[in-house]
Design a protein around this motif. Structure first.
Motif: not given
Ligand code: URA
Length: 240
Positions: A149-171, A175-179
């Protein structure tokens, strides 16, 4: 400048004659004095209240809605129920539309406006206005998902902008995601790439502006001027 009766009719979605009746019955105040005439020419600086409730004389409105499931992000006139359809009657004016789309089963913060330029600003990937979501997942996320997520993933043919991802619970299933862009089903597809299904998705923030926690699902309120400015995209003269 706009005639008082027309302004009230537009804002409250009532007829001009109903607006005139309200003025006649003493329910309408302009700058704290009872309105005398339906043809009074309102300026942007006038404070107008109807039955004690302020209605803005500004051209543009900005509404925060806590979208429920089962409602689509579109204007009026669609076959399915839209976010504009479920606005309270007194907020429904012409030309409102949602600035950005959440899926039918996604809940949370939808910004509804009639200001096209503003909507373009907060949606443009070039402006990078971050959108924050909480996602409930069917299995825990791990470090490799976060890195993708944070590296700017390839989704199909497209390179995405870097996103932020973190866990919100112990399990690690909440997840908290920022795009910073809005590609179709983006978050669900980003997790799907890692064989994780999103069970629930809620948008909780646009830019620095959090969803008002006091709004129940389907409820909404006007966004205040300081809140609008906190989005960083609205010149002062366009604030409510
Ligand atoms: N990403 C999705 O997958 N769905 C939404 O509604 C918003 C972002």
């Amino acid at each position: 400048m706009q005639r008082l009766d027309k302004l009230i009719a537009d804002k409250l979605n009532i007829t001009r004659s109903a607006a005139k009746q309200l003025i006649k019955s003493g329910e309408v105040f302009v700058n704290a004095s009872p309105a005398k005439s339906p043809d009074y020419k309102c300026t942007d600086n006038d404070r107008i209240t109807v039955s004690g409730r302020e209605i803005s004389s500004n051209k543009f409105v900005y509404i925060m809605m806590n979208k429920p499931k089962g409602v689509i992000c579109a204007s009026e006139g669609e076959k399915e129920k839209t976010v504009v359809d479920i606005l309270p009657k007194d907020m429904k004016i012409k030309n409102l539309f949602p600035a950005g789309r959440l899926d039918k089963d996604t809940t949370g913060f939808v910004l509804i406006t009639n200001d096209g330029e503003f909507a373009h600003d907060i949606l443009s990937p070039k402006k990078h206005v971050p959108k924050t979501y909480l996602a409930l997942l069917d299995k825990p996320l791990d470090k490799s998902v976060i890195m993708d997520f944070e590296g700017g993933m390839m989704l199909g043919e497209e390179k995405l902008l870097p996103a932020t991802l973190s866990a919100e619970n112990e399990e690690k299933t909440l997840a908290r995601v920022v795009i910073r862009q809005g590609i179709y089903h983006q978050i669900k597809r980003m997790f799907k790439k890692h064989k994780i299904e999103v069970l629930e998705l809620k948008r909780i923030k646009i830019g620095a502006l959090p969803l008002d926690e006091s709004l129940g699902e389907g409820e909404c309120r006007y966004i205040t001027s300081p809140e609008l400015l906190s989005l960083g995209t609205v010149p002062n003269d366009r604030a409510v």
